[in-house]
Write a protein that holds these residues in place. Sequence first.
Motif, PDB file in Angstrom:
ATOM      1  N   ASN A 103     -20.231   9.257 -40.123  1.00 30.86           N
ATOM      2  CA  ASN A 103     -19.833   7.920 -40.967  1.00 30.86           C
ATOM      3  C   ASN A 103     -20.133   6.829 -39.829  1.00 30.86           C
ATOM      4  OD1 ASN A 103     -18.402   8.245 -43.139  1.00 30.86           O
ATOM      5  ND2 ASN A 103     -16.783   9.409 -41.937  1.00 30.86           N
ATOM      6  N   ASN A 155     -12.589   1.323 -32.601  1.00 33.38           N
ATOM      7  CA  ASN A 155     -13.869   0.537 -33.057  1.00 33.38           C
ATOM      8  C   ASN A 155     -13.650  -0.679 -32.162  1.00 33.38           C
ATOM      9  OD1 ASN A 155     -14.188   2.259 -34.868  1.00 33.38           O
ATOM     10  ND2 ASN A 155     -13.766   0.860 -36.459  1.00 33.38           N
ATOM     11  N   GLU A 203      -9.964   3.957 -37.284  1.00 42.25           N
ATOM     12  CA  GLU A 203     -10.761   3.042 -38.033  1.00 42.25           C
ATOM     13  C   GLU A 203     -10.414   1.534 -37.845  1.00 42.25           C
ATOM     14  OE1 GLU A 203      -9.867   3.893 -42.361  1.00 42.25           O
ATOM     15  OE2 GLU A 203      -9.653   6.023 -41.662  1.00 42.25           O
ATOM     16  N   GLN A 226     -18.910   2.818 -39.061  1.00 42.22           N
ATOM     17  CA  GLN A 226     -17.950   2.004 -39.422  1.00 42.22           C
ATOM     18  C   GLN A 226     -18.500   0.508 -38.934  1.00 42.22           C
ATOM     19  OE1 GLN A 226     -13.913   2.887 -38.762  1.00 42.22           O
ATOM     20  NE2 GLN A 226     -14.408   5.042 -38.109  1.00 42.22           N
ATOM     21  N   GLN A 258     -14.188  -1.105 -42.102  1.00 43.20           N
ATOM     22  CA  GLN A 258     -14.397  -0.091 -43.332  1.00 43.20           C
ATOM     23  C   GLN A 258     -15.444   0.658 -42.907  1.00 43.20           C
ATOM     24  OE1 GLN A 258     -13.509   1.684 -45.876  1.00 43.20           O
ATOM     25  NE2 GLN A 258     -13.413   0.399 -47.450  1.00 43.20           N
ATOM     26  N   GLY A 259     -15.582   1.948 -43.504  1.00 45.61           N
ATOM     27  CA  GLY A 259     -16.745   2.968 -43.134  1.00 45.61           C
ATOM     28  C   GLY A 259     -17.720   3.112 -44.355  1.00 45.61           C
TER      29      GLY A 259
END
Lengths: 284, 272, 451
Positions: free
Chosen positions: C156, C218, C214, C158, C287-288
């Motif tokens: 993923n 980050n 999330e 993000q 968001q990812g």
Amino acid sequence: MVLGLLGPSLVLIALFVVGPVGYAIWLSLTNKTLTGFGAQTPEFIGLENYRRLLTSADFLHSMGRTGEFIFFSAIVGQFLLGMLAAVLLTKSTVRAKGLFGGAILLPMVVPEVVASLAWASMLAPGQLGTVNRTLDAVGVTPLAWLQEHPMASLIVINTWRGIAFAMIMFQAAIEGISDDLIEAAHIDGAGARKVFRYITLPLIRGPIFLFLLLTTITTASVFGLIYFLTRGGPGGQTQVTSIYIYEHSFAFFQLGLGSAASVIMLVVVLVLGLTYVRLARVEV
Amino acid sequence: MARAALRRTGIYFVIGLLSVFCVVPFAWVVLASVDKTAGLYLELPSLTIENFRRFFSDPTTPRLLFNSLLISGGATLLALVLALFGGYALSRFKFFGRRTLMFTILLVRVVPATATIVPLYIMMIRLHLNNSYTGLILVEAAYQLPLVLWLMKGFFDSIPVELEEASWIDGCSRLGGAVRIVFPLSRPGLGAAALFTFINVWGDFLTPLVLLQSAEKYPISIGMFRAFSAHNQVDWGLLTATAVLYMVPTVLLYLFARRYLLKATFTGALKG
Amino acid sequence: MARQRSLAIFAAALVAAGTLAACGDAGDESDEAKGPVTLTLLEYQEPRADAVEKMLPDFEAAMTKQGRDIKVKLIRDILPDDQFKTKITQQYNAGEAPDVTDYGASFVPGFAGAGYLLDLTPYLKKWSEWESFYPEVRDQIVQPDGKIYALPHEANTQNLFYRKDVLDKLGVSTTQPTTWPELITRLKQITAETGKPAMVLPAGSTWGGGTFGEGFLNVMLGTGSTLYNTDSEKWVVESPGLTETFNLYDELTNNDLLPVEALLNPEPWQPTKYQAFPAGELPVAAQGTWGWRYDWGPEGAAPIPGLLEKVATWDYPSSDGEPYAVSSVAFSYEVSAKTEHPDEAVELAKWLSSGQAIAEQLVAVGAAAPRTGIDDIAPYSSQPTLIETGKQLATSRSFPPRPGQDQIAQAVAEATEGILTGKMDGAAAAKAFAESAKELLGPDQVETATS
């Protein structure tokens, strides 16, 4: 003969109830976990877990919350409302006692999970939640009860759940008071309140104390009711000790620490329990 | 005169309010269970028995009911059998250490499951009883035994020994006399014991949560918890129908048991 | 006579109880055949279970062609993350886990450390396709003991997703913001116009592990401070970077840029990412990759028509001048250490991480391929956003999961919640985090840093 008849029962109890107590003490002296590199080689660490718990704000807060929960829901809430119900329904001229008694009994007899579910709807956020709608009538803004006042909500729910237990214990005690005594007091001109204060209450002191002990013990171990609705949240605000134990043992899998917390809880409960057993003075 | 009437009204008002407070939360549970468009909020239902029908036709939910019956029934049966003989022994044989044993049993009753569940879990794995009906039934029966032993002992105490003595004179053996004469008389006691045991095990949440991992062994309490946890996809109609099915047996059993409630409360039988 | 009868009754009752229980237990004794092998595969999320179920017949056919009789029994146990974790841990501990499991890389360190997972290193070394997995991915999945215990099948990235159309309409610049002050200015501009919060960045306890994974992490990766000291194997719970991050949350909250009310309620992603963002009211969201499919895709939870025209991404602004995306290895396949069929189980894991099988799964949940060779396989080939993300893997920042991450995530969730409720400012939250982390992990697993 006795061994054969009583043996199996004692074995079962020893194995599944008493055994774990001993094992908890043993585990609490280790750093046993189920995940992470330490899991493969648990070590004996002595009283380290206890030191950690007794200096842990989280754990001490959970004890505090348990105390708060017990005090307000059991010692105050259940006691007052249960006493009220008992007084109003025993030796009184109220009709349809069975109906009222049955209604009050309902919260206590349903399974824990159903009680939680019922209140999930009562406390639902927004204007449509039942509690919110009721309070709207007196001009209170709708709140998300389980998020903003989680402990207060749970206290109300546990009070609701235990009123019947108090009522039954007090009813039995009040029934035991001789009618002649009350008659005599009436003749002397005492009103209902005076009778309650000076005759009823002193005579049922014993059962009251027994009730308080018993409900403290059982309220301390309430788990499902709280876990179902809040899981101890939000942000740990409703994390009572039983949930703290579960979290650390089955979410973080720190079994050594969880066992130590269990032992501390056991000690507290057993002290209360011993007091109860002594005072109950039950005929053997 | 008027004051008395006012007082009476006041009393009815208070007790009425209390009763309403106790009953209202169930309104939603019952109404939503028969509501075609059931949601989390209390509303007038568009009547249907669809939710109940779905409970029985859905692939997973009837299993919950079966499991609850199996676990509660099994534990009750086991506890009753053991307590029948054990309670008799406690009542009729004045052996050394009996008093201490009785008090220990009473004390054990007080031990909360939350405090022993952690070591118990590990024990169950060692005994290969984890995630099994057998293991859970044994544990539940063990939890209920102290109460049931007390009840049965108390019950046997109230039956005069003379009855058995008469049977011994007639040629029956020690135990034989008991079985022929006293055990049949113990049915009311057994009935009360069965009621309480069944109700307590039926409602248990923590023990099956920890000791069972297979979804097909979950009793209703765990099934409801899993369903409720799926926050935005909860099928409220099905969930409340499950709740109604879950609570009806205990309510009915308690109605039967009301006679025994008072006697049992002196030993704190109810909560636990 | 009577005594015998009573004993008989006693025995019968015990037998009855025993039989009842045994009947119940009989169901879970699987028949162990000597020749054909049946593997159990566990999926705990619905879209993944669906995607995998479709591909299993192909796997069984492929194995038959090789002359092996392998069947796969898919176990669907749909659960939230935390309940799944408890359950699988118990199963591992009891030696009753399924042969192959599928979960996020963040769970792997704890289970690998406890010895529950099969060492896949020898198998992967012999696998020709292992080289086609990106080096970043291969590095991230190695455990502290140098071995590999999980086979990643998705990655993923993000970013900060934003509504291009909404920002254009509001006259807010859509160029890449290089620093947080720059971004905050724009967010303030948005809020001034709309009167509503401008950005959703996971925070608080109801977002669960997402607050850390999330959101917080980050941001933290742009501060230059280390969060986990790989030499001492301890978490660094006090550092300038942590304080900076908590201060950022504080600033965002104080300027009403975050949807505080939603963040304090259960399922906070619902009103924010699934309602307000698609409606254009909350135009910026952390968001990812999965957002392109799982959340806002045509079959997603909250589809946005014209997604590719309306939504674009920014990298995270940073304090060292280099904006960045954050990438991570997501779900991976693991084999139980106690499996009776290790070779076959690894075959299944490998197969599910290749070709059509992996393409289907990636598109179902919205993730980037952790390896080359998938870009041309349908349905992955028709997902430009996912392919693009795959290309970003090499240049993005990452944080491999470490043991104890759950506890850190919990401490972060509680500390940020303190900020959201206004009970703490940035500095107080940083302190609360440090104390909480120390308590949850134990003092021997944490340390502090000054840079």
